[in-house]
Design a protein around this motif. Structure first.
Motif, short mmCIF file in Angstrom:
data_model
loop_
_atom_site.label_atom_id
_atom_site.label_comp_id
_atom_site.label_asym_id
_atom_site.label_seq_id
_atom_site.Cartn_x
_atom_site.Cartn_y
_atom_site.Cartn_z
N GLY A 1 0.78 -1.23 0.00
CA GLY A 1 0.00 0.00 0.00
C GLY A 1 0.81 1.28 0.00
O GLY A 1 0.29 2.35 0.34
N GLU A 2 2.06 1.21 -0.40
CA GLU A 2 2.89 2.42 -0.42
C GLU A 2 2.48 3.36 -1.55
O GLU A 2 1.92 2.94 -2.55
N ARG A 3 2.79 4.62 -1.37
CA ARG A 3 2.45 5.65 -2.35
C ARG A 3 3.45 5.65 -3.50
O ARG A 3 4.62 5.31 -3.32
N ASN A 4 2.97 6.10 -4.66
CA ASN A 4 3.82 6.15 -5.86
C ASN A 4 5.05 7.02 -5.66
O ASN A 4 6.16 6.66 -6.09
N ALA A 5 4.89 8.17 -5.03
CA ALA A 5 6.01 9.10 -4.86
C ALA A 5 7.13 8.48 -4.04
O ALA A 5 8.32 8.62 -4.37
N ALA A 6 6.77 7.76 -2.98
CA ALA A 6 7.79 7.13 -2.13
C ALA A 6 8.50 6.02 -2.89
O ALA A 6 9.73 5.88 -2.80
N ILE A 7 7.74 5.24 -3.64
CA ILE A 7 8.34 4.14 -4.42
C ILE A 7 9.29 4.72 -5.47
O ILE A 7 10.42 4.25 -5.64
N ALA A 8 8.83 5.75 -6.18
CA ALA A 8 9.65 6.37 -7.22
C ALA A 8 10.95 6.91 -6.64
O ALA A 8 12.03 6.73 -7.23
N LYS A 9 10.87 7.55 -5.50
CA LYS A 9 12.07 8.13 -4.89
C LYS A 9 13.05 7.05 -4.48
O LYS A 9 14.25 7.14 -4.75
N ASP A 10 12.54 6.00 -3.83
CA ASP A 10 13.42 4.93 -3.36
C ASP A 10 14.04 4.13 -4.50
O ASP A 10 15.19 3.70 -4.43
N LEU A 11 13.27 3.90 -5.57
CA LEU A 11 13.78 3.10 -6.69
C LEU A 11 14.49 3.95 -7.74
O LEU A 11 15.02 3.41 -8.71
N ARG A 12 14.46 5.28 -7.52
CA ARG A 12 15.12 6.21 -8.43
C ARG A 12 14.58 6.11 -9.85
O ARG A 12 15.34 5.98 -10.81
N VAL A 13 13.25 6.15 -9.94
CA VAL A 13 12.57 6.17 -11.23
C VAL A 13 11.55 7.30 -11.19
O VAL A 13 11.28 7.88 -10.15
N SER A 14 10.92 7.57 -12.33
CA SER A 14 9.93 8.64 -12.37
C SER A 14 8.60 8.16 -11.77
O SER A 14 8.28 6.96 -11.82
N GLU A 15 7.84 9.11 -11.27
CA GLU A 15 6.52 8.76 -10.73
C GLU A 15 5.62 8.24 -11.85
O GLU A 15 4.79 7.37 -11.63
N ARG A 16 5.79 8.78 -13.03
CA ARG A 16 4.99 8.34 -14.17
C ARG A 16 5.21 6.85 -14.45
O ARG A 16 4.27 6.12 -14.76
N SER A 17 6.46 6.41 -14.35
CA SER A 17 6.75 4.98 -14.55
C SER A 17 6.06 4.15 -13.48
O SER A 17 5.47 3.11 -13.78
N VAL A 18 6.13 4.61 -12.24
CA VAL A 18 5.49 3.87 -11.14
C VAL A 18 3.98 3.82 -11.36
O VAL A 18 3.34 2.79 -11.14
N GLU A 19 3.39 4.92 -11.82
CA GLU A 19 1.95 4.93 -12.12
C GLU A 19 1.61 3.89 -13.18
O GLU A 19 0.62 3.16 -13.06
N ARG A 20 2.42 3.85 -14.22
CA ARG A 20 2.20 2.89 -15.31
C ARG A 20 2.32 1.46 -14.80
O ARG A 20 1.53 0.59 -15.13
N TRP A 21 3.33 1.21 -13.96
CA TRP A 21 3.52 -0.13 -13.40
C TRP A 21 2.36 -0.50 -12.49
O TRP A 21 1.90 -1.64 -12.51
N ARG A 22 1.86 0.47 -11.69
CA ARG A 22 0.75 0.18 -10.78
C ARG A 22 -0.50 -0.19 -11.59
O ARG A 22 -1.23 -1.12 -11.24
N ARG A 23 -0.75 0.54 -12.68
CA ARG A 23 -1.90 0.23 -13.53
C ARG A 23 -1.78 -1.19 -14.10
O ARG A 23 -2.73 -1.96 -14.07
N ALA A 24 -0.59 -1.53 -14.59
CA ALA A 24 -0.37 -2.87 -15.13
C ALA A 24 -0.53 -3.92 -14.03
O ALA A 24 -1.12 -4.99 -14.25
N TRP A 25 -0.03 -3.63 -12.84
CA TRP A 25 -0.12 -4.55 -11.69
C TRP A 25 -1.58 -4.78 -11.30
O TRP A 25 -1.98 -5.90 -11.03
N ARG A 26 -2.39 -3.70 -11.29
CA ARG A 26 -3.82 -3.84 -10.96
C ARG A 26 -4.53 -4.74 -11.97
O ARG A 26 -5.39 -5.53 -11.62
N GLU A 27 -4.17 -4.58 -13.25
CA GLU A 27 -4.86 -5.32 -14.32
C GLU A 27 -4.37 -6.75 -14.45
O GLU A 27 -5.14 -7.63 -14.80
#
Length: 160
Positions: free
Chosen positions: A31-57
């Motif tokens: 349940g972590e937020r996209n911004a925290a994941i993006a910061k820790d993994l050193r990727v863009s928030e947009r990429s994390v959003e895209r991954w979360r959408r794919a993960w949900r589907e």
């Protein structure tokens, strides 16, 4: 992002990126937020959003690498054969001069491997294997180096 000479990612780099997506998937479950994941993994928030959408589907499987985007039409073994043919020279293959052009290489690939490829595909293939285009130096057979030297010495300075 710019890629190495071969274009695209290597298998190791694809696997590394896949592991980052899987780690993001684990954090989605927590349940972590996209911004925290993006910061820790050193990727863009947009990429994390895209991954979360794919993960949900599609769940964790949707985060797996799809592999190389497109396999080359000519395998490395076949390219080795092509290099042998290129080393023989254009004259051996029926052309009048010793220049390999994309059109000639394309014709050689068509004749030797029964593959129809575009000139752009030939350029990418040659570039991927470290070949570059060359422009031959053209000098007239009748060129008189002594006369050219005298002209440069006597006439050229007067023209300035």
């Amino acid at each position: 992002m710019r890629y190495a000479q071969g274009g695209g990612l290597t298998a190791e780099r694809r696997q590394f990126r896949e592991q980052i997506r899987f780690e993001a998937g684990d954090r989605f479950e927590q349940g972590e937020r996209n911004a925290a994941i993006a910061k820790d993994l050193r990727v863009s928030e947009r990429s994390v959003e895209r991954w979360r959408r794919a993960w949900r589907e599609g769940g964790r499987a949707a985060l797996a690498s799809a592999g190389a985007p497109k396999l080359p039409k000519l395998s490395d073994d076949r390219f080795t054969e092509l290099e042998k043919e290129l080393a023989r020279g254009p004259a051996e293959h029926g052309w009048e001069d010793q220049r390999w052009t994309l059109a000639r290489i394309r014709a050689l690939i068509s004749w030797r491997f029964q593959l129809d490829v575009s000139a752009a595909a030939v350029w990418r293939l040659m570039h991927r294997h470290g070949w570059s285009w060359q422009s031959p130096t053209r000098r007239a057979l009748e060129r008189d180096e002594d006369a050219v030297g005298l002209w440069k010495k006597d006439v050229w300075p007067q023209a300035e």
